[in-house]
Scaffold this motif. Structure first.
Motif, PDB file in Angstrom:
ATOM      1  N   ARG A  56       3.495  15.549 111.878  1.00  0.00           N
ATOM      2  CA  ARG A  56       2.505  14.741 112.612  1.00  0.00           C
ATOM      3  C   ARG A  56       1.208  15.511 112.791  1.00  0.00           C
ATOM      4  NH1 ARG A  56       7.054  13.208 115.584  1.00  0.00           N
ATOM      5  NH2 ARG A  56       6.599  14.769 117.184  1.00  0.00           N
ATOM      6  N   HIS A  57       1.315  16.770 113.145  1.00  0.00           N
ATOM      7  CA  HIS A  57       0.125  17.589 113.360  1.00  0.00           C
ATOM      8  C   HIS A  57      -0.689  17.747 112.071  1.00  0.00           C
ATOM      9  CE1 HIS A  57      -2.301  20.626 115.429  1.00  0.00           C
ATOM     10  NE2 HIS A  57      -2.323  21.236 114.262  1.00  0.00           N
ATOM     11  N   LEU A  58       0.007  17.868 110.951  1.00  0.00           N
ATOM     12  CA  LEU A  58      -0.656  18.032 109.651  1.00  0.00           C
ATOM     13  C   LEU A  58      -1.087  16.695 109.032  1.00  0.00           C
ATOM     14  CD1 LEU A  58       1.729  20.717 108.158  1.00  0.00           C
ATOM     15  CD2 LEU A  58      -0.695  21.061 108.702  1.00  0.00           C
ATOM     16  N   TYR A  59      -0.697  15.601 109.666  1.00  0.00           N
ATOM     17  CA  TYR A  59      -0.975  14.248 109.143  1.00  0.00           C
ATOM     18  C   TYR A  59      -0.388  14.055 107.746  1.00  0.00           C
ATOM     19  CZ  TYR A  59      -4.266  14.137 113.012  1.00  0.00           C
ATOM     20  OH  TYR A  59      -4.826  14.196 114.254  1.00  0.00           O
ATOM     21  N   VAL A  60       0.857  14.527 107.584  1.00  0.00           N
ATOM     22  CA  VAL A  60       1.566  14.332 106.321  1.00  0.00           C
ATOM     23  C   VAL A  60       2.917  13.688 106.620  1.00  0.00           C
ATOM     24  CG1 VAL A  60       0.436  16.287 105.179  1.00  0.00           C
ATOM     25  CG2 VAL A  60       2.647  16.640 106.313  1.00  0.00           C
ATOM     26  N   HIS A  61       3.483  13.092 105.596  1.00  0.00           N
ATOM     27  CA  HIS A  61       4.809  12.502 105.719  1.00  0.00           C
ATOM     28  C   HIS A  61       5.841  13.623 105.880  1.00  0.00           C
ATOM     29  CE1 HIS A  61       8.475  10.332 104.543  1.00  0.00           C
ATOM     30  NE2 HIS A  61       7.814   9.237 104.914  1.00  0.00           N
ATOM     31  N   TYR A  62       6.885  13.327 106.591  1.00  0.00           N
ATOM     32  CA  TYR A  62       7.974  14.284 106.828  1.00  0.00           C
ATOM     33  C   TYR A  62       8.481  14.864 105.510  1.00  0.00           C
ATOM     34  CZ  TYR A  62      12.481  15.977 108.582  1.00  0.00           C
ATOM     35  OH  TYR A  62      13.557  16.765 108.906  1.00  0.00           O
ATOM     36  N   ASN A  63       8.658  14.023 104.492  1.00  0.00           N
ATOM     37  CA  ASN A  63       9.154  14.510 103.195  1.00  0.00           C
ATOM     38  C   ASN A  63       8.146  15.425 102.504  1.00  0.00           C
ATOM     39  OD1 ASN A  63      11.625  13.245 103.433  1.00  0.00           O
ATOM     40  ND2 ASN A  63      10.943  11.397 102.381  1.00  0.00           N
ATOM     41  N   THR A  64       6.864  15.188 102.731  1.00  0.00           N
ATOM     42  CA  THR A  64       5.837  16.078 102.185  1.00  0.00           C
ATOM     43  C   THR A  64       5.972  17.455 102.806  1.00  0.00           C
ATOM     44  OG1 THR A  64       4.327  14.234 101.808  1.00  0.00           O
ATOM     45  CG2 THR A  64       3.340  16.438 101.945  1.00  0.00           C
ATOM     46  N   LEU A  65       6.159  17.490 104.114  1.00  0.00           N
ATOM     47  CA  LEU A  65       6.349  18.769 104.791  1.00  0.00           C
ATOM     48  C   LEU A  65       7.614  19.453 104.285  1.00  0.00           C
ATOM     49  CD1 LEU A  65       5.543  20.875 106.893  1.00  0.00           C
ATOM     50  CD2 LEU A  65       6.897  19.581 108.545  1.00  0.00           C
ATOM     51  N   ARG A  66       8.673  18.703 104.144  1.00  0.00           N
ATOM     52  CA  ARG A  66       9.929  19.272 103.647  1.00  0.00           C
ATOM     53  C   ARG A  66       9.729  19.891 102.260  1.00  0.00           C
ATOM     54  NH1 ARG A  66      14.784  15.398 102.663  1.00  0.00           N
ATOM     55  NH2 ARG A  66      13.528  15.094 100.838  1.00  0.00           N
ATOM     56  N   TYR A  67       8.995  19.210 101.392  1.00  0.00           N
ATOM     57  CA  TYR A  67       8.713  19.726 100.050  1.00  0.00           C
ATOM     58  C   TYR A  67       7.895  21.017 100.129  1.00  0.00           C
ATOM     59  CZ  TYR A  67       6.752  20.159  95.398  1.00  0.00           C
ATOM     60  OH  TYR A  67       6.368  20.644  94.171  1.00  0.00           O
ATOM     61  N   ARG A  68       6.874  21.017 100.978  1.00  0.00           N
ATOM     62  CA  ARG A  68       6.046  22.218 101.132  1.00  0.00           C
ATOM     63  C   ARG A  68       6.875  23.392 101.641  1.00  0.00           C
ATOM     64  NH1 ARG A  68       0.492  20.076 104.050  1.00  0.00           N
ATOM     65  NH2 ARG A  68      -0.169  18.654 102.398  1.00  0.00           N
ATOM     66  N   LEU A  69       7.765  23.133 102.594  1.00  0.00           N
ATOM     67  CA  LEU A  69       8.616  24.205 103.122  1.00  0.00           C
ATOM     68  C   LEU A  69       9.563  24.737 102.056  1.00  0.00           C
ATOM     69  CD1 LEU A  69       9.355  22.834 106.698  1.00  0.00           C
ATOM     70  CD2 LEU A  69       7.833  24.725 106.082  1.00  0.00           C
ATOM     71  N   GLY A  78      12.595  32.760 101.126  1.00  0.00           N
ATOM     72  CA  GLY A  78      13.266  31.996 102.169  1.00  0.00           C
ATOM     73  C   GLY A  78      12.782  32.329 103.564  1.00  0.00           C
ATOM     74  N   LEU A  79      12.594  31.286 104.337  1.00  0.00           N
ATOM     75  CA  LEU A  79      12.172  31.467 105.724  1.00  0.00           C
ATOM     76  C   LEU A  79      13.258  32.126 106.559  1.00  0.00           C
ATOM     77  CD1 LEU A  79      10.426  28.043 106.399  1.00  0.00           C
ATOM     78  CD2 LEU A  79       9.348  30.279 106.323  1.00  0.00           C
ATOM     79  N   ASP A  80      14.492  31.932 106.187  1.00  0.00           N
ATOM     80  CA  ASP A  80      15.620  32.431 106.981  1.00  0.00           C
ATOM     81  C   ASP A  80      16.401  33.522 106.257  1.00  0.00           C
ATOM     82  OD1 ASP A  80      15.164  30.602 109.116  1.00  0.00           O
ATOM     83  OD2 ASP A  80      16.028  29.036 107.864  1.00  0.00           O
ATOM     84  N   ARG A  81      15.732  34.218 105.353  1.00  0.00           N
ATOM     85  CA  ARG A  81      16.448  35.230 104.564  1.00  0.00           C
ATOM     86  C   ARG A  81      16.892  36.420 105.407  1.00  0.00           C
ATOM     87  NH1 ARG A  81      11.122  36.008 103.606  1.00  0.00           N
ATOM     88  NH2 ARG A  81      10.352  38.136 103.721  1.00  0.00           N
ATOM     89  N   HIS A  82      16.231  36.635 106.518  1.00  0.00           N
ATOM     90  CA  HIS A  82      16.537  37.751 107.402  1.00  0.00           C
ATOM     91  C   HIS A  82      16.136  37.321 108.818  1.00  0.00           C
ATOM     92  CE1 HIS A  82      16.146  41.747 109.241  1.00  0.00           C
ATOM     93  NE2 HIS A  82      17.045  42.098 108.362  1.00  0.00           N
ATOM     94  N   PRO A  83      16.827  37.787 109.823  1.00  0.00           N
ATOM     95  CA  PRO A  83      16.505  37.350 111.186  1.00  0.00           C
ATOM     96  C   PRO A  83      15.050  37.572 111.603  1.00  0.00           C
ATOM     97  CG  PRO A  83      18.575  38.539 111.179  1.00  0.00           C
ATOM     98  CD  PRO A  83      17.998  38.659 109.800  1.00  0.00           C
ATOM     99  N   THR A  84      14.391  38.552 111.031  1.00  0.00           N
ATOM    100  CA  THR A  84      13.012  38.827 111.424  1.00  0.00           C
ATOM    101  C   THR A  84      11.974  38.232 110.474  1.00  0.00           C
ATOM    102  OG1 THR A  84      13.036  40.936 110.249  1.00  0.00           O
ATOM    103  CG2 THR A  84      13.638  40.968 112.604  1.00  0.00           C
ATOM    104  N   SER A  85      12.408  37.485 109.458  1.00  0.00           N
ATOM    105  CA  SER A  85      11.445  36.988 108.472  1.00  0.00           C
ATOM    106  C   SER A  85      10.442  36.015 109.074  1.00  0.00           C
ATOM    107  CB  SER A  85      12.159  36.351 107.281  1.00  0.00           C
ATOM    108  OG  SER A  85      12.894  35.214 107.669  1.00  0.00           O
TER     109      SER A  85
END
Length: 104
Positions: A56-69, A78-85
């Motif tokens: 919502r903040h980026l004014y993009v569709h949820y699936n667009t955000l999911r693709y970008r992530l 990976g965002l979750d590759r390590h606890p401190t990443s």
């Protein structure tokens, strides 16, 4: 507080190296493809990893955000590759501000 610490790192050159090591692939991809993956990551982290709120903040569709992530994860390992990443990425995003390098 945190920005004073980041400025101390910037003065010694360590902050620039840290930002490049942490976000380099995203910065390169954004520059080469006219995308805004660093900004997307910034908003996603600011919204406590809440995809609906960040979209919502980026004014993009949820699936667009999911693709970008997914792209961000592929480029960074990976965002979750390590606890401190996530923390490292957040610090690097704030570091870009100290270095006057916009995220978008």
């Amino acid at each position: 507080g945190v920005y004073r610490l980041l400025q101390d790192l910037a003065d010694g050159g360590g902050l620039s190296r840290f930002c490049e090591e942490t976000l380099g692939p995203l910065l390169d991809y954004d520059a080469g493809h006219s995308t805004s993956l660093v900004r997307t990551l910034e908003v996603y982290l600011e919204h406590d990893s809440n995809m609906a709120s960040a979209a919502r903040h980026l004014y993009v569709h949820y699936n667009t955000l999911r693709y970008r992530l997914e792209q961000i994860s592929a480029l960074t390992g990976g965002l979750d590759r390590h606890p401190t990443s996530r923390m490292a990425m957040s610090i690097a995003i704030h570091g870009l501000k100290v270095l006057n390098r916009p995220s978008a």
